[in-house]
Scaffold this active site. Structure first.
Site, PDB file in Angstrom:
ATOM      1  N   CYS A  24     -42.297 104.405  29.036  1.00 30.72           N
ATOM      2  CA  CYS A  24     -41.572 103.584  28.085  1.00 30.72           C
ATOM      3  C   CYS A  24     -40.141 103.385  28.560  1.00 30.72           C
ATOM      4  O   CYS A  24     -39.579 104.232  29.249  1.00 30.72           O
ATOM      5  CB  CYS A  24     -41.611 104.146  26.666  1.00 30.72           C
ATOM      6  SG  CYS A  24     -40.613 105.613  26.447  1.00 30.72           S
ATOM      7  N   CYS A  27     -37.608 105.866  27.355  1.00 29.80           N
ATOM      8  CA  CYS A  27     -37.728 107.181  28.021  1.00 29.80           C
ATOM      9  C   CYS A  27     -37.039 107.133  29.376  1.00 29.80           C
ATOM     10  O   CYS A  27     -36.400 108.100  29.787  1.00 29.80           O
ATOM     11  CB  CYS A  27     -39.174 107.562  28.257  1.00 29.80           C
ATOM     12  SG  CYS A  27     -40.256 107.232  26.890  1.00 29.80           S
ATOM     13  N   ASP A 399     -27.240  68.863  46.188  1.00 29.28           N
ATOM     14  CA  ASP A 399     -26.633  68.512  47.453  1.00 29.28           C
ATOM     15  C   ASP A 399     -27.573  67.497  48.102  1.00 29.28           C
ATOM     16  O   ASP A 399     -28.749  67.454  47.772  1.00 29.28           O
ATOM     17  CB  ASP A 399     -26.532  69.795  48.296  1.00 29.28           C
ATOM     18  CG  ASP A 399     -26.158  69.510  49.731  1.00 29.28           C
ATOM     19  OD1 ASP A 399     -25.178  68.780  49.939  1.00 29.28           O
ATOM     20  OD2 ASP A 399     -26.855  70.018  50.632  1.00 29.28           O
TER      21      ASP A 399
HETATM   22  P1  ADP Z   1     -23.372  66.961  52.738  1.00 27.10           P
HETATM   23  O1  ADP Z   1     -22.534  66.946  51.503  1.00 27.10           O
HETATM   24  O2  ADP Z   1     -24.318  65.797  52.751  1.00 27.10           O
HETATM   25  O3  ADP Z   1     -24.063  68.259  52.941  1.00 27.10           O
HETATM   26  P2  ADP Z   1     -21.121  67.565  54.546  1.00 27.10           P
HETATM   27  O4  ADP Z   1     -20.198  67.890  53.433  1.00 27.10           O
HETATM   28  O5  ADP Z   1     -21.578  68.685  55.388  1.00 27.10           O
HETATM   29  O6  ADP Z   1     -22.393  66.733  54.010  1.00 27.10           O
HETATM   30  O7  ADP Z   1     -20.449  66.481  55.503  1.00 27.10           O
HETATM   31  C1  ADP Z   1     -19.914  65.254  54.984  1.00 27.10           C
HETATM   32  C2  ADP Z   1     -19.722  64.227  56.048  1.00 27.10           C
HETATM   33  O8  ADP Z   1     -18.794  64.698  57.023  1.00 27.10           O
HETATM   34  C3  ADP Z   1     -20.968  63.882  56.831  1.00 27.10           C
HETATM   35  O9  ADP Z   1     -21.740  62.891  56.201  1.00 27.10           O
HETATM   36  C4  ADP Z   1     -20.390  63.403  58.161  1.00 27.10           C
HETATM   37  O10 ADP Z   1     -20.002  62.072  58.044  1.00 27.10           O
HETATM   38  C5  ADP Z   1     -19.158  64.267  58.326  1.00 27.10           C
HETATM   39  N1  ADP Z   1     -19.416  65.441  59.169  1.00 27.10           N
HETATM   40  C6  ADP Z   1     -19.350  66.732  58.795  1.00 27.10           C
HETATM   41  N2  ADP Z   1     -19.638  67.544  59.829  1.00 27.10           N
HETATM   42  C7  ADP Z   1     -19.933  66.755  60.890  1.00 27.10           C
HETATM   43  C8  ADP Z   1     -20.324  66.989  62.248  1.00 27.10           C
HETATM   44  N3  ADP Z   1     -20.499  68.201  62.748  1.00 27.10           N
HETATM   45  N4  ADP Z   1     -20.523  65.915  63.043  1.00 27.10           N
HETATM   46  C9  ADP Z   1     -20.381  64.687  62.549  1.00 27.10           C
HETATM   47  N5  ADP Z   1     -20.008  64.412  61.302  1.00 27.10           N
HETATM   48  C10 ADP Z   1     -19.777  65.409  60.474  1.00 27.10           C
HETATM   49 MG    MG Z   2     -25.050  70.144  52.990  1.00 25.69          MG
END
Ligand code: ADP
Ligand code: MG
Length: 703
Positions: A24, A27, A399
């Site tokens: 229980c 317990c 996301d």
């Molecule tokens: P999400 O919100 O879709 O997960 P992120 O916040 O990781 O995307 O990235 C947002 C944007 O920043 C991407 O759509 C891209 O345009 C740019 N970006 C981020 N990291 C990279 C990378 N390593 N190479 C090229 N573009 C990048």
């Molecule tokens: Mg992401």
């Protein structure tokens, strides 16, 4: 010399043991308190649902062992065989003996009434022994618990000459103990079956020759062989061979996954027809399966709000009913009609009603069953609180990349500005992306490899989260990222506006202040996305939105395709977090679904943070409130239904327990509540509550 000796005796050890036969919840809590109070115990926590006892102690375990035994349970070390079934069998035996003697008493009374007394006495001793022993322990610690209440009732019954009543009550103790031990052991076993998935032997490759050894002896970096049809013994990466693996033990998804060189494999999953050579990553204690089991167990320790309410209530309820019982027994004969015997009898019946047993069981049994059900689906819930919260969530934020999309982006088009060669654009981008962990980076690298283009050597690499990356090639400074990122750095991107856009992400490439070109990357939408959003709407979720760092155009197309209420684009990780907070103010309860790495702040800010694909990401597994081990969005509607069902069952259990108690109390006064009826009511309520909670073990994923 003296000093070192006392140092030695003072040495603290930590250990996890098992208490078998816990029957229980209250317990378990009492036993934990008693153990904690021992001089040589520093910390201790006993989890009712699994029977696990975590200890920090000095010296020997003997005192603790004896104490546990005195309470009628068994202490076991992790490597010893479990004794839960043995304890249950012993309880059943006790109940059977008590029943036998009760029967003999009935037979004897047919011949000569007083002849039955010895049999009744034996029934009481046999049936009540566990209860009496625990009552004695409680008194030694100056506590009044349910065992003391029950013992008082039996002794009281004997004193007022109600031998039959007393022995029936004692027999019923034995029966209910047996029943409860049996059902809780069964429940506990369903969690342990998760652990059972773990194989104990592995074929270690020593200079290429397999040698079968215990998994515990295998270290990080060792090579092992997994033969067809065998379970993978440890987490690792395939370095040779091809096969299909059923990962249901981790992800709940029974569809076999293709494994080849470079694929991750998980302990506990089932290998198909191929033979695999695997490089082990971490010992068996670090394995994903071990983590899952540990997290499921820890989840039991956090109490849900409804349970806290029950505990507070029980703390008032029991003493109040006990006082009432005393008042009835003493005041009744003085102020009302009737003999002392009659009123004491009523008082004893009330004592039995004072036990909060079924009430205390109401929540934990249900929560354990629900969490176990979820774990089998590959859904890890870190506590009953989140389960309850999922049932009342009003808004869900998603996301984009990797959550609503498959997370397997592909470069669809390469655009070169002016007369700059397309191949150069890709060579630069791939050179910089070689250093990046981002999903988009993988797509760029893959495209370069596919077209046989050599990435340019990059130094001085920096990533700017949610924007892009930068680095140096041949003494020149390069940028790769979103259009906004380039604009911020004073680079004009008007030229890219005319690119066709059908939900593609545009990644621009620039050198110093000059635009070199762009890559159009498309990540396909998960096919279950739209039906899941629809199902969530059917379940009454008021708002569903996408949060992304990507551009409005790319995101909007996707939002429409999926049927989302709103798309919030061009957000940096901290903007996502802020949005979650705003949404929480508007909607109260908000869930955020993300990939758990760059979405960590947003996941933490939400009422419930849900991480996708957590099997492959230890950080996500650790940080999220709910981890979807597989990549399956259909677990979201399931989670909400499970949360609601669990809350409903807990409420039913509480109402049921209170109702039965109230009826029992009311029946006392007209003298209709016999002692045995009081016990049957309590036993029945506990059993109903347990069975009702255990229904969640078989809760179906599909509505
Ligand atoms: P999400 O919100 O879709 O997960 P992120 O916040 O990781 O995307 O990235 C947002 C944007 O920043 C991407 O759509 C891209 O345009 C740019 N970006 C981020 N990291 C990279 C990378 N390593 N190479 C090229 N573009 C990048
Ligand atoms: Mg992401």
């Amino acid at each position: 010399m003296q000093d070192t000796q006392s140092m030695q005796t003072l040495k603290w050890r930590e250990k996890t043991l098992h208490v078998d036969g816990l029957d229980c919840a209250s317990c378990a809590r009492e036993l934990q308190e008693v153990i904690c109070r021992l001089d040589n115990v520093g910390e201790c926590s006993l989890t009712y649902a699994t029977g696990k006892l975590h200890l920090r102690y000095q010296g020997s375990l003997d005192k603790i062992k004896n104490l546990v035994k005195a309470h009628g349970y068994q202490l076991r070390e992790s490597h010893e065989e479990e004794k839960g079934d043995a304890v249950a069998a012993q309880r059943v035996k006790q109940a059977a003996w008590a029943a036998l003697f009760l029967l003999l008493a009935v037979v004897a009374s047919a011949f000569y009434q007083p002849l039955s007394i010895p049999f009744l006495l034996v029934t009481i001793i046999v049936g009540g022994q566990t209860t009496f022993r625990r009552a004695w322990q409680a008194l030694l610690q100056r506590r009044l618990d349910m065992n003391v209440l029950m013992t008082t009732a039996v002794i009281g019954a004997i004193i007022i000459g109600e031998w039959w009543e007393g022995s029936v009550v004692a027999f019923l103790f034995a029966a209910s103990n047996a029943l409860e031990t049996y059902t809780t052991e069964k429940n506990r076993r369903s969690i342990r079956t998760l652990m059972r998935e773990m194989p104990e032997a592995a074929h270690k490759l020593v200079e290429g020759i397999p040698e079968t050894v215990n998994v515990a002896t295998i270290a990080d970096g060792d090579l092992i062989l997994v033969r067809p049809g065998e379970q993978v013994p440890l987490d690792g990466v395939v370095i040779d061979g091809v096969s299909w693996i059923n990962e249901a033990a981790i992800t709940g998804e029974a569809m076999p996954q293709n494994k080849e060189q470079g694929s991750r494999v998980y302990a506990g999953t089932l290998n198909g027809n191929g033979s695999l050579t695997v490089r082990v990553t971490g010992t068996w204690q670090d394995s994903t399966l071990t983590k899952i089991v540990r997290l499921v167990e820890e989840a039991q320790e956090h109490r849900v709000p409804l349970e806290q309410f029950v505990d507070r209530f029980a703390r008032v309820y029991t003493p109040v009913v006990m006082l009432l019982a005393a008042a009835v027994a003493v005041m009744g004969p003085l102020t009302q009609n009737g003999t002392w015997g009659e009123w004491i009898y009523k008082g004893l019946a009330l004592l039995l009603v004072a036990c909060p047993c079924s009430l205390v069981l109401a929540a934990p049994v249900t929560v354990v069953a629900a969490l176990t059900n979820a774990a089998r689906q590959g859904v890890l819930i870190k506590g009953g609180v989140f389960l309850e919260a999922m049932g009342t969530v009003q808004a869900i934020l998603f996301d984009k990349t990797g959550t609503l999309t498959k997370g397997e982006p592909e470069v669809k088009q390469i655009y070169a500005a002016g007369d700059f060669p397309e191949d150069e654009v890709l060579a630069v981008a791939a050179g910089l992306e070689a250093h990046s962990e981002h999903l988009l980076a993988r797509a760029v690298r893959q495209k370069a490899e596919e077209l046989g283009i050599k990435p340019l050597l990059t130094t001085g690499f920096t990533a700017i989260a949610g924007k892009g990356i930068q680095g140096v090639i041949n003494d020149k400074f390069y940028l790769v990222g979103s259009l906004a990122y380039l604009n911020e750095n004073g680079i004009a991107t008007e030229e890219l506006q005319q690119l066709p856009q059908r939900g593609e992400t545009v990644i621009a490439v620039a050198c110093e202040k000059r635009l070199l070109g762009a890559l159009l990357i498309k990540d396909s939408v998960r096919k279950e996305g739209a039906p899941v959003i629809e199902a969530l709407r059917q379940l009454g979720i008021k708002s569903m939105q996408m949060l992304t760092g990507d551009r409005q155009q790319a995101a909007a197309a996707l939002g429409i395709e999926l049927g989302l209420d709103r798309v919030r684009a061009e957000l940096l990780p901290q903007d996502k977090e802020k949005t979650v907070r705003q949404m929480t103010e508007t909607w109260g309860q908000v869930a955020m679904v993300g990939d758990g790495i760059n979405d960590a702040p947003a996941l933490a800010a939400a009422t419930v943070g849900i991480a996708m694909g957590a099997a492959g990401s230890p950080t996500a597994l650790e940080t999220a409130d709910v981890a979807l081990m597989g990549d399956d969005l259909t677990n979201l509607p399931y989670l909400i239904r499970l949360g609601r069902q669990a809350t409903a069952v807990i409420r039913q259990n509480i109402v049921l327990s209170l109702l039965i108690k109230t009826i029992a109390i009311l029946l006392v006064f007209p003298g209709w509540l016999s002692l045995w009826l009081a016990i049957v009511a309590d036993m029945g309520a506990s059993l109903l509550v347990t069975l009702n909670g255990m229904r969640l073990l078989t809760f179906k994923k599909k509505a």
